[in-house]
Enzyme design. Structure first.
Site, PDB file in Angstrom:
ATOM      1  N   LYS A  23     -75.092  12.947  -7.740  1.00  0.00           N
ATOM      2  CA  LYS A  23     -75.086  13.268  -6.509  1.00  0.00           C
ATOM      3  C   LYS A  23     -76.648  13.559  -5.446  1.00  0.00           C
ATOM      4  CE  LYS A  23     -70.545  13.453  -3.800  1.00  0.00           C
ATOM      5  NZ  LYS A  23     -70.118  14.397  -2.970  1.00  0.00           N
ATOM      6  N   GLU A  29     -61.615  13.237 -12.801  1.00  0.00           N
ATOM      7  CA  GLU A  29     -62.635  14.423 -12.366  1.00  0.00           C
ATOM      8  C   GLU A  29     -62.361  15.817 -12.280  1.00  0.00           C
ATOM      9  OE1 GLU A  29     -64.101  12.135  -9.214  1.00  0.00           O
ATOM     10  OE2 GLU A  29     -64.517  14.026  -7.962  1.00  0.00           O
ATOM     11  N   HIS A  82     -51.483  -9.251 -21.651  1.00  0.00           N
ATOM     12  CA  HIS A  82     -51.939 -10.631 -22.218  1.00  0.00           C
ATOM     13  C   HIS A  82     -54.037 -10.103 -21.254  1.00  0.00           C
ATOM     14  CE1 HIS A  82     -47.753 -13.188 -21.463  1.00  0.00           C
ATOM     15  NE2 HIS A  82     -48.235 -11.936 -20.811  1.00  0.00           N
TER      16      HIS A  82
HETATM   17  O1  PA5 Z   1     -62.789  14.742  -5.034  1.00  0.00           O
HETATM   18  C1  PA5 Z   1     -63.547  15.193  -4.998  1.00  0.00           C
HETATM   19  O2  PA5 Z   1     -64.031  16.136  -5.018  1.00  0.00           O
HETATM   20  C2  PA5 Z   1     -64.543  13.970  -4.860  1.00  0.00           C
HETATM   21  O3  PA5 Z   1     -64.145  12.628  -5.929  1.00  0.00           O
HETATM   22  C3  PA5 Z   1     -64.705  13.522  -3.542  1.00  0.00           C
HETATM   23  O4  PA5 Z   1     -63.567  13.076  -3.225  1.00  0.00           O
HETATM   24  C4  PA5 Z   1     -66.126  12.768  -3.386  1.00  0.00           C
HETATM   25  O5  PA5 Z   1     -66.892  13.232  -4.525  1.00  0.00           O
HETATM   26  C5  PA5 Z   1     -66.481  12.505  -1.887  1.00  0.00           C
HETATM   27  O6  PA5 Z   1     -66.827  13.691  -1.181  1.00  0.00           O
HETATM   28  P1  PA5 Z   1     -66.617  13.717   0.010  1.00  0.00           P
HETATM   29  O7  PA5 Z   1     -65.153  13.846   1.062  1.00  0.00           O
HETATM   30  O8  PA5 Z   1     -67.142  15.015   0.963  1.00  0.00           O
HETATM   31  O9  PA5 Z   1     -67.192  12.390   1.226  1.00  0.00           O
END
Ligand code: PA5
Length: 532
Positions: A457, A324, A353
């Site tokens: 989203k 990410e 395995h």
């Molecule tokens: O690392 C990130 O920014 C994302 O993976 C968020 O943690 C994830 O989308 C969840 O977002 P939030 O904490 O606003 O619910």
């Protein structure tokens, strides 16, 4: 290129480094880079060191979102750029430790006595860190609270987790974690948990805690309903680097883990990885090896192989942290780069395995990162063969696999830690967080935003809107079957027919919607009808 055993021993002496203050060592000898590669990368890594130093001082290191990037301050509040930030970090830590203490002491209780269970509701960066740490440090007989997670909007998945709590709902404290406070999966998990509490005649608010940005939708709900407690998330901490904020520390403290040691491990690792010298900086070593392995374009996948059950979830945790952060379409100068490194893994020797067959003999499109733990278990081991323990086998399998891969031209890094403890888990978190930051500088991308996640989203909310229109339309046409194209034309246009088909298939597969399917010989011939 492949080195002989004699050459490997020479390389080992040159590229194996111990970092005694964090009980960690790294062996790069089985990555076939040359001295010329290291020399060539000197200007780039120097730039990365400078960028990191600026980031730690409070530069706007996340330019798209115009934010500072402050996860390093969480374990060294003195470093924070303002007195307010420092105070907030220190007060939050003290207050979450105090809250956990009051729960453990039974001063704050559930509907019918002391809390025994913890339900964490969150997703992505608001779940993966807590899950990794829980799995690494938990013990079924000594944990103060036993933890479960709702990390998806899968109804059956939630039913299963909530059924596991069963009749102990009254002894369950729920933490709802969302930095933005608007993530639908988390909102749904919260609503589903709340419904189950209410069905059992319990007040969810009296069992609920929020970790979220001040003023977010989640925060507003927590205030309005009078939840037990609220802890802050700050805009200068990214989701995937939030494990050492309240996001990770609150669940850890509630489970009874030593959060001070977690923070101390990260802080000690930060001290080492702040050194502007490749040889003495394990995060810089990782970043440069990632660059070498994938030619700076992520040409090779990173396979994470911890030989320790407790570290199994580090593979998933790193998959998010790395992919990410680094998987970006545009670089800092808005040029299309389509960067990233694919990360996957599970644990050894279990994986031997499963997919290691392909790693050794199939496509050579990866490099492995072994994570070795010296201490086998807290007690003594029995022999399973004369003078050989199960732990010796685990170690043997790691060394054997490393050799077997190298013999076939597959490169690897080995990271060794002494034991799995709060301190070493803190070290690993900090080690990889900074490696990601350095690598992002090497490839010139913003590691701290996630436009792709936001795009997903948005797309999902468009689908949910479309579904609402479909249900309204079928309700108007109650009793009269409608084809996919008729529905698509009524609610949008014909180009949305495939999406309409998929939505209607889902609706008609769940009887509570009252929507029935009339079979046809092709998707275009299928029709749907809202029952009278
Ligand atoms: O690392 C990130 O920014 C994302 O993976 C968020 O943690 C994830 O989308 C969840 O977002 P939030 O904490 O606003 O619910």
């Amino acid at each position: 290129m492949k080195f002989t055993n004699e050459q490997l021993w020479e390389r080992f002496q040159k590229f194996y480094t111990e970092f005694p203050s964090i009980h960690l060592s790294i062996d790069l000898s089985r990555m076939n880079f040359t001295d010329a590669f290291l020399r060539g990368m000197e200007p780039e890594i120097t730039r990365a060191f400078c960028a990191m130093a600026e980031l730690e001082k409070g530069a706007i290191a996340n330019p798209d979102e115009k934010r500072m990037v402050g996860h390093y301050w969480l374990r060294y509040p003195e470093l924070a750029p303002t007195a307010d930030i420092r105070r907030e970090i220190e007060e939050t830590l003290a207050s979450l430790k105090n809250f956990a203490h009051e729960i453990h002491e039974g001063k704050i209780q559930g509907a019918s006595g002391p809390f025994k269970n913890l339900l964490v509701i969150g997703i992505g960066g608001s779940a993966l860190g807590p899950q990794f740490v829980a799995n690494a440090l938990s013990h079924p007989t000594t944990d103060k609270l036993s933890v479960r997670f709702l990390d998806n909007t899968d109804p059956d998945g939630m039913d299963r987790v909530l059924a596991g709590i069963g009749t102990e709902l009254d002894n369950t404290v729920c933490i709802v974690i969302s930095k933005s406070g608007g993530t639908k999966e988390t909102r749904n998990g919260m609503l589903e948990a709340k419904a189950v509490f209410e069905k059992a005649g319990l007040s969810f608010a009296h069992h609920a805690v929020a970790v979220t940005g001040c003023g977010s939708d989640l925060d507003k709900v927590a205030v309005k309903e009078g939840w037990l407690r609220r802890f802050p998330m700050w805009d200068w901490v990214g989701g995937r680097t939030s494990e050492l904020s309240a996001v990770g520390l609150l669940p850890a403290a509630l489970q009874g883990f030593d959060v001070d040691s977690l923070l101390a491990g990260a802080r000690a690792c930060d001290e080492i990885t702040r050194v502007s010298n490749f040889k003495q900086n394990p995060s810089a070593q990782l970043a440069l090896m990632w660059f070498y392995a994938g030619n700076g374009i992520g040409a090779k996948d990173m396979v994470i192989l911890p030989y320790k059950d407790r570290l199994e979830l580090i593979s998933k945790y790193l998959q998010q942290l790395i992919m990410e952060s680094l998987g970006k379409g545009l670089d800092i100068n808005n040029r299309i780069v389509n960067q990233g490194i694919a990360v996957y893994g599970n644990k050894g020797s279990t994986d031997q395995h499963a997919y290691i067959q392909q790693l050794r003999e199939g496509l050579n499109n990866f490099f492995a990162t072994f994570i070795e733990v010296i201490r086998d278990r807290s007690g003594a081991s029995i022999p399973v063969d004369p003078n050989v323990t199960s732990g010796d086998y685990l170690s043997g399998f790691l060394l054997g696999t490393r050799e077997a891969l190298y013999e076939n031209g597959r490169e690897s890094i080995t990271i060794t830690i002494g034991e799995v403890s709060p301190f070493s888990v803190g070290v690993l978190i900090a080690l990889f967080e900074r490696a990601v930051g350095f690598y992002a500088s090497l490839i010139n991308v913003n590691a701290y935003h996630q436009p792709g996640v936001e795009a997903g989203k948005k797309a999902a909310s468009t689908i949910i809107e479309l579904q609402g229109k479909i249900v309204d339309f079928l309700t108007q046409k109650k009793g009269s079957p409608q084809t996919v194209v008729q529905i698509a034309e009524a609610v949008s246009d014909k180009s949305r027919a495939e999406t309409v088909f998929k939505i209607c298939e889902h609706l008609s597969g769940n009887p509570e919607t009252g929507i029935r399917r009339h079979d046809g010989t092709s998707p275009a011939a299928v029709s749907y009808q809202k029952a009278n």
